[in-house]
Scaffold this motif. Structure first.
Motif, short mmCIF file in Angstrom:
data_model
loop_
_atom_site.label_atom_id
_atom_site.label_comp_id
_atom_site.label_asym_id
_atom_site.label_seq_id
_atom_site.Cartn_x
_atom_site.Cartn_y
_atom_site.Cartn_z
N PHE A 182 56.98 19.51 -91.95
CA PHE A 182 57.99 18.45 -92.02
C PHE A 182 58.13 17.80 -90.64
CE2 PHE A 182 59.60 20.40 -95.96
CZ PHE A 182 59.89 19.26 -96.70
N TYR A 183 58.35 16.50 -90.68
CA TYR A 183 58.59 15.73 -89.46
C TYR A 183 59.83 14.87 -89.66
CZ TYR A 183 53.65 16.71 -88.37
OH TYR A 183 52.43 17.32 -88.13
N SER A 184 60.58 14.66 -88.58
CA SER A 184 61.64 13.66 -88.58
C SER A 184 61.10 12.41 -87.89
CB SER A 184 62.87 14.16 -87.82
OG SER A 184 63.54 15.15 -88.56
N LEU A 185 61.27 11.26 -88.56
CA LEU A 185 60.84 9.98 -88.00
C LEU A 185 62.08 9.16 -87.68
CD1 LEU A 185 58.00 9.05 -90.56
CD2 LEU A 185 57.83 10.47 -88.51
N HIS A 186 62.30 8.89 -86.40
CA HIS A 186 63.45 8.10 -85.95
C HIS A 186 62.96 6.70 -85.56
CE1 HIS A 186 65.98 11.77 -85.68
NE2 HIS A 186 64.85 12.35 -85.29
N LEU A 187 63.51 5.69 -86.19
CA LEU A 187 63.06 4.32 -85.96
C LEU A 187 63.26 3.90 -84.50
CD1 LEU A 187 62.02 1.64 -87.28
CD2 LEU A 187 64.44 1.01 -87.54
N ARG A 188 62.20 3.36 -83.90
CA ARG A 188 62.32 2.76 -82.57
C ARG A 188 62.83 1.33 -82.77
NH1 ARG A 188 59.17 5.58 -78.71
NH2 ARG A 188 57.59 6.98 -79.63
N GLN A 189 64.11 1.11 -82.55
CA GLN A 189 64.69 -0.19 -82.85
C GLN A 189 64.20 -1.29 -81.90
OE1 GLN A 189 68.87 -0.21 -83.74
NE2 GLN A 189 68.80 1.78 -84.75
N THR A 190 63.63 -0.88 -80.77
CA THR A 190 63.06 -1.89 -79.86
C THR A 190 61.76 -2.46 -80.41
OG1 THR A 190 61.96 -0.11 -78.64
CG2 THR A 190 64.09 -0.90 -77.79
N HIS A 191 61.18 -1.80 -81.41
CA HIS A 191 59.93 -2.28 -81.99
C HIS A 191 60.11 -2.77 -83.43
CE1 HIS A 191 58.25 -0.20 -78.53
NE2 HIS A 191 57.10 -0.81 -78.77
N TYR A 192 61.36 -2.98 -83.82
CA TYR A 192 61.64 -3.45 -85.18
C TYR A 192 62.74 -4.50 -85.09
CZ TYR A 192 62.79 -3.47 -90.16
OH TYR A 192 63.03 -3.85 -91.46
N THR A 193 62.55 -5.60 -85.79
CA THR A 193 63.51 -6.71 -85.71
C THR A 193 64.37 -6.75 -86.97
OG1 THR A 193 61.97 -8.00 -84.39
CG2 THR A 193 63.78 -9.19 -85.42
N PHE A 194 65.69 -6.68 -86.78
CA PHE A 194 66.63 -6.83 -87.88
C PHE A 194 66.97 -8.32 -88.01
CE2 PHE A 194 67.53 -2.50 -86.33
CZ PHE A 194 67.30 -1.79 -87.50
N THR A 195 66.71 -8.88 -89.19
CA THR A 195 66.93 -10.31 -89.40
C THR A 195 67.98 -10.61 -90.45
OG1 THR A 195 65.10 -10.34 -90.99
CG2 THR A 195 64.58 -10.90 -88.69
N ASP A 196 68.10 -9.76 -91.47
CA ASP A 196 69.05 -10.00 -92.56
C ASP A 196 69.42 -8.67 -93.19
OD1 ASP A 196 66.79 -9.28 -94.02
OD2 ASP A 196 66.34 -11.33 -94.65
N ALA A 197 70.20 -8.72 -94.27
CA ALA A 197 70.66 -7.49 -94.92
C ALA A 197 69.49 -6.65 -95.42
CB ALA A 197 71.60 -7.84 -96.07
N LEU A 198 68.45 -7.31 -95.92
CA LEU A 198 67.30 -6.58 -96.44
C LEU A 198 66.58 -5.82 -95.34
CD1 LEU A 198 65.44 -5.94 -98.82
CD2 LEU A 198 64.19 -8.06 -98.33
N SER A 199 66.47 -6.41 -94.17
CA SER A 199 65.73 -5.77 -93.08
C SER A 199 66.42 -4.50 -92.59
CB SER A 199 65.56 -6.75 -91.92
OG SER A 199 66.80 -7.03 -91.30
N HIS A 200 67.72 -4.34 -92.88
CA HIS A 200 68.45 -3.14 -92.48
C HIS A 200 68.27 -2.00 -93.48
CE1 HIS A 200 70.95 -4.47 -89.01
NE2 HIS A 200 70.68 -5.67 -89.51
N LEU A 201 67.72 -2.28 -94.65
CA LEU A 201 67.62 -1.30 -95.72
C LEU A 201 66.48 -0.32 -95.42
CD1 LEU A 201 69.26 -1.12 -98.42
CD2 LEU A 201 67.26 -2.15 -99.53
#
Length: 411
Positions: free
Chosen positions: A302-321
């Motif tokens: 098992f691995y935990s994957l934590h999103l690197r928010q500096t490499h992902y762009t939040f643009t709208d409600a869908l992008s946060h899902l």
């Protein structure tokens, strides 16, 4: 302004309710389905599976007509009866520590068209048309659309007073779920509920997007046929089960993929490193604890994957899902899965033991990798619907799951 209206339900007689009520047809395995049909002549399953009587698998238009025939037989044999006056139907479901209290009513097709009833899923035209044809032939609606509304003190007060009285139905099904139903038919109660919903800007579909879309299509069919259409005919409404937002439960679907798209394990982990901080876990079954964290099972670990928010762009409600994040960072760019609904390489799991089943599937070699997510919350669903966006398939598994046959709406 949301429009609801009472209706005269077709319902099983009190002594038959336990026997009539059935789970969704898809929930039955072949052996259980056969046993119910063989030994329970009152089950609603006889109506929706009319070929059993002839020991034949019947499909298409012929099946639709036979469904209509079985329905009429239940009426003729007084298994079903029609209420003499219109009402709302308060329905409580309780299992263990989970209790939900909502009500059956008729909702307006026009509200669906103008966006008062909001959706968060795409529908498939072929399925819409098929179910609209089904409704057109059988003439009744037995599967309500599950919708939510904001918790409301006035509505809750009406309901709490009603449930102090003896219910019309009170039984426990064999899966240990208790079911109670009350009828609200007094004019003052009906008017208060109608006015309370008139003050609401929106209702949100939780489950039943194809059913609501098909009801809309049916209304178009009937309007084309009925030259005296005035807008109040039953086909301009569809049966819904409305429940306050606080009383639904939302569970996650796991994602399981059959191969790594040609990558070796170490190569796959390197690809993931672009978007995630990767932490190998040694503490048994690993569940994600917060949004934007994913649990991955790969080659026995098992691995935990934590999103690197500096490499992902939040643009709208869908992008946060989270389901969208996993799709945009892993499933599509790395594993080459762009069609989440039809790609045979991806499967989904839900339910109490879904993490265990995901692990077993990978260990047996049925899948190369599995991903577990935290459940979507109601605020995310509403934000997606308010923005007119569409959630990825299998983003939510929602309870309560209603029994069929306890309240039927005639079209």
């Amino acid at each position: 302004m949301a429009t609801i209206r009472p209706f005269k339900a077709i319902r099983p007689t009190k002594d038959k309710a336990f026997f009539v009520a059935s789970r969704s047809y898809e929930e039955y395995g072949p052996d259980e389905l056969h046993a119910v049909l063989q030994h329970n002549p009152f089950s609603f399953l006889h109506i929706i599976n009319p070929g059993f009587k002839f020991e034949k698998n019947i499909t298409g238009k012929e099946r639709f007509h036979l469904v209509r025939n079985r329905y009429l037989e239940f009426l003729e044999e007084n298994i079903f009866q029609k209420d003499g006056e219109a009402g709302f139907y308060l329905y409580q479901i309780e299992k263990g520590d989970f209790k939900s209290l909502g009500f059956f009513c008729a909702c307006s097709v026009e509200d669906y068209r103008n966006g008062t009833i909001k959706k968060h899923e795409d529908t498939i035209q072929q399925r819409e048309t098929l179910f609209a044809d089904y409704l057109h032939t059988v003439g009744f609606n037995a599967e309500p659309v599950l919708m939510t509304y904001p918790d409301n003190d006035l509505i809750n007060t009406i309901f709490q007073r009603k449930i102090q009285r003896e219910p019309e139905y009170d039984f426990t099904s064999t899966d240990r779920v208790n079911h109670k139903l009350w009828r609200i038919s007094y004019p003052e109660g009906i008017q208060k509920l109608e006015k309370a919903f008139e003050q609401m800007d929106s209702l949100y579909i939780a489950d039943g997007h194809h059913r609501s879309a098909s009801s809309n299509l049916l209304a178009e069919y009937r309007k084309a046929e009925n030259k005296s259409h005035i807008g109040t005919e039953p086909y301009n409404y569809f049966m819904a089960y409305l429940i306050p937002e606080s009383q639904i439960r939302i569970y996650e679907f796991n994602r399981m993929v059959k191969d790594l798209n040609g990558y070796a394990t170490d190569e796959f982990l390197i690809q993931l490193d672009k978007h995630f901080i990767i932490e190998k876990r040694d503490d048994g079954l690993c569940r994600p604890k917060q949004k934007h964290e994913f649990s991955m099972y790969l080659e026995g670990d098992f691995y935990s994957l934590h999103l690197r928010q500096t490499h992902y762009t939040f643009t709208d409600a869908l992008s946060h899902l989270d389901t969208q994040i996993l799709f945009k960072t892993v499933l599509e760019p790395i594993l080459d899965i762009s069609d989440l609904r039809n790609d045979a390489r991806i499967s989904y799991g839900c339910g109490k033991d879904n993490l265990i089943r995901m692990k077993e599937g990978v260990d047996k070699g049925d899948f190369a990798v599995g991903f577990s997510l935290v459940p979507t919350i109601i605020e995310e669903i509403k934000a997606i619907a308010d923005a007119g966006l569409v959630m990825p398939p299998k983003s939510t598994y929602i309870e309560p799951k209603l029994r069929s046959g306890l309240a039927i709406y005639e079209l």
